[in-house]
Design a protein around this motif. Structure first.
Motif, short mmCIF file in Angstrom:
data_model
loop_
_atom_site.label_atom_id
_atom_site.label_comp_id
_atom_site.label_asym_id
_atom_site.label_seq_id
_atom_site.Cartn_x
_atom_site.Cartn_y
_atom_site.Cartn_z
N ILE A 196 0.84 -1.20 0.00
CA ILE A 196 0.00 0.00 0.00
C ILE A 196 0.88 1.25 0.00
CG2 ILE A 196 -0.22 -0.05 2.55
CD1 ILE A 196 -3.18 0.93 2.09
N GLN A 197 0.39 2.27 -0.72
CA GLN A 197 1.09 3.56 -0.79
C GLN A 197 0.17 4.63 -0.21
OE1 GLN A 197 1.64 3.53 -5.09
NE2 GLN A 197 3.76 2.85 -4.86
N ILE A 198 0.75 5.52 0.59
CA ILE A 198 -0.03 6.53 1.30
C ILE A 198 0.52 7.93 0.99
CG2 ILE A 198 -0.81 7.33 3.58
CD1 ILE A 198 0.73 3.91 3.42
N GLY A 199 -0.38 8.85 0.64
CA GLY A 199 0.03 10.24 0.42
C GLY A 199 0.29 10.59 -1.03
N ILE A 200 -0.04 9.65 -1.95
CA ILE A 200 0.24 9.83 -3.38
C ILE A 200 -0.54 11.04 -3.92
CG2 ILE A 200 0.02 8.76 -5.66
CD1 ILE A 200 2.06 7.33 -3.82
N GLY A 209 -1.28 -3.19 -9.10
CA GLY A 209 -2.24 -3.75 -8.15
C GLY A 209 -1.98 -3.36 -6.70
N ILE A 210 -1.03 -2.45 -6.49
CA ILE A 210 -0.75 -1.96 -5.13
C ILE A 210 -1.88 -1.00 -4.73
CG2 ILE A 210 0.85 -0.54 -3.77
CD1 ILE A 210 3.08 -1.57 -5.68
N ALA A 211 -2.36 -1.13 -3.50
CA ALA A 211 -3.41 -0.22 -3.02
C ALA A 211 -2.83 1.18 -2.82
CB ALA A 211 -3.98 -0.74 -1.71
N ILE A 212 -3.65 2.19 -3.08
CA ILE A 212 -3.22 3.57 -2.92
C ILE A 212 -4.22 4.32 -2.05
CG2 ILE A 212 -2.92 5.79 -4.10
CD1 ILE A 212 -1.79 4.23 -6.50
N VAL A 213 -3.74 4.99 -1.01
CA VAL A 213 -4.53 6.00 -0.30
C VAL A 213 -3.91 7.33 -0.68
CG1 VAL A 213 -5.30 6.88 1.92
CG2 VAL A 213 -5.01 4.41 1.61
#
Ligand code: MN
Length: 320
Positions: A196-200, A209-213
């Motif tokens: 998961i990636q946060i702050g994009i 397919g990586i989740a993004i917030v």
């Protein structure tokens, strides 16, 4: 106490002379500034956690300067020198022995060798059973760091705080700070279904397919909501934390190479991280701190505090 005792000089270089555990009464502006005033040592037999620097920024696409990140982070961390720390209220070094290994060594004239040297030196530290915390450096260094961690632990869930996805196209021949995720996916280093990636707040061609917030979604979710999304995604998978300081808004982290408006506040990011104490962390890095663009050490203080929180999380885990 005699007059002579009171004027006898006390050691001021805890980084060389002081205890490996416990605090220090040293001024935060003197002596050799290791990370959080830990002993400079390469004795891996005594360490639970190794902090080291990777002062490399030759893979930056925009403003260089993250090679000075390790020095700036160490200097900013001196204030956290072994007293009880916020928010745990405990001294992490009563539970954890942490050393500062110094910096990764490489020949700046041999760019094609640098990633291999980072990987080899990281692998040596990890193979000794130490938990590795890396002070970067640009974000390209996360690729060799992941290779070294995955050799020990198997594929990892990636938890990435960042303004950028770092998933640009890559032919696997050059090095770039914008493609470490692409390469990690190509090499099977990360479990994208748990990552998961946060702050994009930029748009790259692929997400694997990586989740993004993204940053705006994060603001709407709030701290508890972001942390819940991360926990649901990662679950009980072994995880690696890669914290690109540009996840923070330029108001909270101006000292970075590729700032983007509209990011997380330092409080939001630190509160989310502190909420992730139950994740099975296997290693971390903090990257892209470039002090030449910083003001009043804002960015270095934020970055040092991210690592200080992470060390407290490891200490909590040791305490059980
Ligand atoms: Mn990045």
């Amino acid at each position: 106490m005699s007059r002579n005792d009171s004027i006898r000089p006390r050691p001021t270089d805890n980084a060389f002379l002081g205890p490996l555990e416990g605090g220090s009464l040293e001024p935060t502006y003197s002596g050799a500034l290791s990370f959080m005033r830990r002993r400079y040592s390469r004795d891996l037999s005594v360490a639970d956690v190794v902090v080291w620097g990777v002062p490399f920024d030759c893979a930056t696409s925009n403003r260089p300067g993250a090679r000075f990140g390790p020095q700036a982070l160490r200097r900013a961390s001196a204030i956290f020198d072994g007293d009880p720390q916020f928010p745990s209220g405990l001294d992490p070094f009563e539970a954890l022995t942490v050393i500062d290994w110094g910096d990764c060594s490489f020949d700046y004239r041999r760019l094609d060798q640098v990633h291999g040297l980072i990987e080899a030196q990281a692998a040596e530290i990890i193979a000794a059973g130490c938990h590795l915390v890396t002070l970067g450096g640009d974000h390209s260094i996360t690729l060799p760091l992941l290779r070294a961690h995955v050799a020990e632990h198997g594929p990892l869930a990636l938890v990435q705080f960042d303004a950028h996805q770092d998933t640009w196209e890559d032919d696997a021949e050059g090095i770039s700070h914008g493609t470490f995720v692409t390469r990690a996916e190509m090499e099977g280093l990360i479990d994208c279904s748990r990552s998961i990636q946060i702050g994009i707040r930029t748009v790259a061609p692929d997400d694997f397919g990586i989740a993004i917030v993204d940053a705006y979604e994060a603001r709407g979710l709030g701290v508890a909501g972001i942390a819940q999304r991360i926990r649901e995604r990662v679950g009980d998978a072994p995880a690696y934390l890669s914290f690109d300081i540009d996840a923070l808004d330029p108001a909270f982290a101006p000292g970075t190479g590729t700032p983007v408006a509209g990011g997380l506040s330092s409080a939001e990011a630190l509160m989310v991280l502190w909420s992730l104490r139950d994740i099975d962390w296997r290693g971390m890095d903090i990257v892209e701190v470039a002090p030449a663009y910083d003001h009043a050490d804002i960015t270095a203080i934020a970055g040092a505090t991210v690592v200080q929180h992470y060390l407290q999380i490891l200490a909590e885990r040791t305490r059980g």
